[in-house]
Design a protein around this motif. Sequence first.
Motif, PDB file in Angstrom:
ATOM      1  N   TYR A 364       0.808  -1.290   0.000  1.00 18.81           N
ATOM      2  CA  TYR A 364      -0.034   0.151  -0.006  1.00 18.81           C
ATOM      3  C   TYR A 364       0.946   1.316  -0.091  1.00 18.81           C
ATOM      4  N   ALA A 365       1.865   1.383   0.857  1.00 19.44           N
ATOM      5  CA  ALA A 365       2.717   2.446   0.797  1.00 19.44           C
ATOM      6  C   ALA A 365       3.753   2.611  -0.563  1.00 19.44           C
ATOM      7  N   SER A 366       3.837   1.492  -1.213  1.00 18.63           N
ATOM      8  CA  SER A 366       4.404   1.550  -2.612  1.00 18.63           C
ATOM      9  C   SER A 366       3.557   2.079  -3.438  1.00 18.63           C
ATOM     10  N   LEU A 367       2.367   1.526  -3.603  1.00 19.17           N
ATOM     11  CA  LEU A 367       1.357   1.881  -4.558  1.00 19.17           C
ATOM     12  C   LEU A 367       1.131   3.491  -4.339  1.00 19.17           C
ATOM     13  N   ILE A 372       5.502   5.210   5.501  1.00 15.09           N
ATOM     14  CA  ILE A 372       5.028   4.241   6.444  1.00 15.09           C
ATOM     15  C   ILE A 372       4.920   5.079   7.765  1.00 15.09           C
ATOM     16  N   THR A 373       3.872   5.248   8.472  1.00 13.92           N
ATOM     17  CA  THR A 373       4.040   5.882   9.696  1.00 13.92           C
ATOM     18  C   THR A 373       2.853   4.876  10.690  1.00 13.92           C
TER      19      THR A 373
END
Length: 485
Positions: A364-367, A372-373
Amino acid sequence: MGLMIDIGFGARESSIPAKEGCVTVTQVQPLEREEGRDVAKAWAHVRTNLRRSAGQRLFDQWLKPVVLIDGSDSHAVRLGLPSPFLTQWVKNHYAERLLLEFRAVLPNVRSVTLETLQDAEQRVLRAEPAAAAAPRKEALAAPAERPSFDPRFTFDRFVVSTTNRVAFNAARTVAQPGVPMFSPLYLHAGTGQGKTHLMHAIGHAFLEANPGATAIYSTGERFMFEFVQALRNKDTLAFKTRLRSVDLLMIDDLQFIGGKDATQEEFFHTVNEFMSAGKRLVIAADRAPQALEGFEPRLVGRLGAGLVADIKPAELDLRRAIVARKLKDMPAVDMPAEVADLLAARITTNVRELEGALNRLVAYASLSNEAITIDFATSVLGEVLRTSQRRITIDEIQRAVSTHFEVKQLDLISARRAVAIARPRQIAMYLAKRLTTRSLPEIGRKFGNRDHSTVIHAVKRIEDLRSKDVEIDGAVRALMRTLEG
């Protein structure tokens, strides 16, 4: 070198009975007496007849690699195979049959010998023109069962802790060359705790140490399906031979054959065969042998006759180590320690779910091109985090510690510095840091308004003591099990 060629045999055929245990041998009237050509043509016919009588699967498994080494002497036929294991198997099961088949075509054949091809002979075959070499190369490929084990599941990628160390060491021992120390190895654990990882790791290590060995990895469900198919096709001999001839047999999720009497009967005999032959057998299920439902007592007894090793649910330390190990394989991922701690602390169901949550968060972070937190992780994994584990509070930790060490809960937040109070207090602070998402200042306030530096000191002190003091380490583990249970 003789040629492996499939050619027609324009001759009259009639069926004559073969030796007991053999299928019909076809009698063919010899057409020519040119020695080399005669033997080569006879070999082509023998291969065709074997393929028809043995069945395609058994033929491909064991007989397809056989090649004609020398056809110059029609009295003594020499056949070759690419490995000692295959040579011995064909000798044990087909030596007499091959002689009968050749004599049916060439009555003057007196002997058929089976030899292991030397490296030089195999190089000669590979070096011949492509048109002739193609079929030989196919035949020389050992029909040994070499499953495609998952490259991610190796011993060096398996994170070890006290919850799985016995199973891990047992798996490594089974994979080592030589006579196995125990067989079967029976692994049991809940879903997603690492059984399948260890079985694939055994396969990788065993075949690497024994390049000419054979192995089968299957599930209980697949074992049952293939056995039923073999019964319907009246081909149980090929099924039995395929399973029992390998050097390493691994059956995962055995619990699925519970209540299946015919399948259990066949599996019982397979287990007996491996145990009596001293070969490697690895079995995995979701419970101990004695707890299997719908299993015959005699099979349960066989399953427990080797080494039974369980894998307990991953503790917090192990879950942290697993997340760290996975992140090593993702060097481009920037994940704060507090997010990794959140995953390890909150997702306790099983290791597979933990890894799935980590992969989902990274994807999800990449897309979305987001950092990322904690907030991002909570947003993406909200439902997973809510359902995986109830939130442990500092009050619960204080109650559990006071009960374990038989001190008053008020003492943990008091100013008393006696070791009998200070050590449980430090352990409680340590657990609060490891099992909750509270900040250091928040934890300090919960312990009598202490400074965050006091909490840091307590965490470091307990970490140090756990590596030196068995009693402290045991107390911490016991408290973690109580709080996470």
